[in-house]
Design a protein around this motif. Structure first.
Motif, mmCIF file in Angstrom:
data_model
loop_
_atom_site.group_PDB
_atom_site.id
_atom_site.type_symbol
_atom_site.label_atom_id
_atom_site.label_comp_id
_atom_site.label_asym_id
_atom_site.label_seq_id
_atom_site.Cartn_x
_atom_site.Cartn_y
_atom_site.Cartn_z
ATOM 1 N N TYR A 146 131.174 56.832 33.861
ATOM 2 C CA TYR A 146 130.271 57.812 32.939
ATOM 3 C C TYR A 146 129.107 57.845 33.654
ATOM 4 O O TYR A 146 128.262 56.721 34.205
ATOM 5 C CB TYR A 146 130.086 57.349 31.551
ATOM 6 N N PHE A 147 128.375 59.026 33.590
ATOM 7 C CA PHE A 147 126.988 59.391 34.012
ATOM 8 C C PHE A 147 126.160 59.486 33.023
ATOM 9 O O PHE A 147 126.469 60.253 32.056
ATOM 10 C CB PHE A 147 127.126 60.612 35.195
ATOM 11 N N TRP A 148 124.693 58.962 33.421
ATOM 12 C CA TRP A 148 123.747 59.223 32.436
ATOM 13 C C TRP A 148 122.918 60.401 32.811
ATOM 14 O O TRP A 148 122.423 60.268 33.839
ATOM 15 C CB TRP A 148 122.951 58.037 32.241
ATOM 16 N N ASN A 155 131.032 62.365 30.968
ATOM 17 C CA ASN A 155 132.062 62.281 31.861
ATOM 18 C C ASN A 155 131.913 63.044 33.061
ATOM 19 O O ASN A 155 131.696 64.244 33.227
ATOM 20 C CB ASN A 155 133.645 62.788 31.258
ATOM 21 N N PRO A 156 132.186 62.289 34.269
ATOM 22 C CA PRO A 156 131.577 63.071 35.408
ATOM 23 C C PRO A 156 132.683 64.189 35.634
ATOM 24 O O PRO A 156 132.257 65.096 36.568
ATOM 25 C CB PRO A 156 131.870 61.926 36.680
ATOM 26 N N GLN A 157 133.584 64.312 35.089
ATOM 27 C CA GLN A 157 134.662 65.541 35.390
ATOM 28 C C GLN A 157 134.370 66.569 34.259
ATOM 29 O O GLN A 157 135.076 67.650 34.451
ATOM 30 C CB GLN A 157 136.172 65.162 35.113
ATOM 31 N N GLN A 174 120.884 59.623 36.262
ATOM 32 C CA GLN A 174 120.117 58.555 36.234
ATOM 33 C C GLN A 174 120.712 57.200 36.439
ATOM 34 O O GLN A 174 120.083 56.306 36.564
ATOM 35 C CB GLN A 174 118.996 58.944 35.382
ATOM 36 N N GLY A 175 121.936 57.124 35.901
ATOM 37 C CA GLY A 175 122.711 55.904 35.685
ATOM 38 C C GLY A 175 124.000 56.188 35.513
ATOM 39 O O GLY A 175 124.521 57.200 35.460
ATOM 40 N N VAL A 176 124.797 54.803 36.000
ATOM 41 C CA VAL A 176 126.359 55.015 36.121
ATOM 42 C C VAL A 176 126.829 53.946 35.272
ATOM 43 O O VAL A 176 126.238 52.761 35.393
ATOM 44 C CB VAL A 176 126.760 55.094 37.623
ATOM 45 N N THR A 193 132.144 46.300 30.944
ATOM 46 C CA THR A 193 131.184 47.290 31.076
ATOM 47 C C THR A 193 129.982 46.906 31.924
ATOM 48 O O THR A 193 129.267 46.018 31.449
ATOM 49 C CB THR A 193 130.975 47.962 29.571
ATOM 50 N N ARG A 194 129.548 47.963 32.755
ATOM 51 C CA ARG A 194 128.440 47.468 33.515
ATOM 52 C C ARG A 194 127.574 49.135 33.580
ATOM 53 O O ARG A 194 128.137 49.935 33.930
ATOM 54 C CB ARG A 194 128.842 46.905 34.919
ATOM 55 N N ASP A 195 126.476 48.931 33.241
ATOM 56 C CA ASP A 195 125.441 49.870 33.541
ATOM 57 C C ASP A 195 124.527 49.665 34.242
ATOM 58 O O ASP A 195 123.844 48.588 34.351
ATOM 59 C CB ASP A 195 124.836 49.995 31.933
ATOM 60 N N ILE A 196 124.435 50.748 35.283
ATOM 61 C CA ILE A 196 123.521 50.328 36.294
ATOM 62 C C ILE A 196 122.309 51.715 36.611
ATOM 63 O O ILE A 196 122.870 53.051 36.402
ATOM 64 C CB ILE A 196 124.234 50.598 37.617
#
Length: 203
Positions: A146-148, A155-157, A174-176, A193-196
């Protein structure tokens, strides 16, 4: 009266029976301890491998580099492609799921636009087993990114995350968020789950 000497046969048999029972209980205890230790060590190894792979994932995103030649970060539902800065140039990196194994492929570092474009084209045709391909993490049932953007995970799609024109002009998030669903054969269970937060480097 004669002084009694030694033990009778019944006493010996009773003693032997008691010793056998005690030995059996002790063996079960030792066997249980050994099995518990083996299970704990196996689980520790699995957790360490998971953390190592996630650290590599985070390192790839931390080194994200927008060359404006190919998309710096994209996800098509099956594979995540990104360009990262390395010591000797720029690498094309692909993370994908094949047969319940999360794979990472990295190209050799390149310094020319044509070489990077060629690496991008090769990244679209990976079948597994190519030089640079690594079966990083077994036992992954599925994964999703997922993209922030605009204060929300998307959803990137989704159409909102797709550019109508040149994909290289697409605004990066800004985040993934990475979501891994672990399969039973991994020895672990549930979702990871990892947020970066992305700190993009651009030329």
């Amino acid at each position: 009266m004669r002084r009694r000497q030694g033990f009778t046969l019944i006493e010996v048999l009773v003693t032997v029976a008691i010793l056998a029972i005690v030995a059996g209980l002790a063996w079960r205890g030792v066997d249980g301890i050994v099995r518990t230790k083996e299970i704990a060590e196996a689980r520790l190894d699995q957790v360490l491998r998971l953390n190592t792979v996630l650290a590599q994932w985070e390192a790839d995103l931390a080194a994200l580099h927008d060359t404006r030649v190919v998309p710096a970060l994209s996800f098509d539902g099956g594979a995540a492609r990104l360009t990262r800065r390395s010591e000797h140039g720029v690498q094309m990196v692909v993370w994908t799921l094949r047969g319940r194994q999360w794979h990472r492929w990295a190209s050799a570092p390149v310094t020319r636009r044509a070489e990077l474009q060629d690496a991008w084209m090769r990244s679209l045709q990976l079948l597994g087993g190519e030089p640079g391909d690594l079966a990083a993490l077994p036992g992954v049932g599925q994964w999703q990114l997922y993209f922030w953007r605009n204060n929300a995970w998307t959803n990137p799609q989704s159409t909102g995350d797709q550019s109508a024109g040149d994909p290289r002009a697409q605004a990066l998030p800004q985040g993934v968020r990475l979501v891994l669903t672990l399969a039973p054969e991994s020895g672990l269970s549930g979702e990871v789950t990892r947020d970066i937060v992305l700190r993009l480097r651009a030329e």
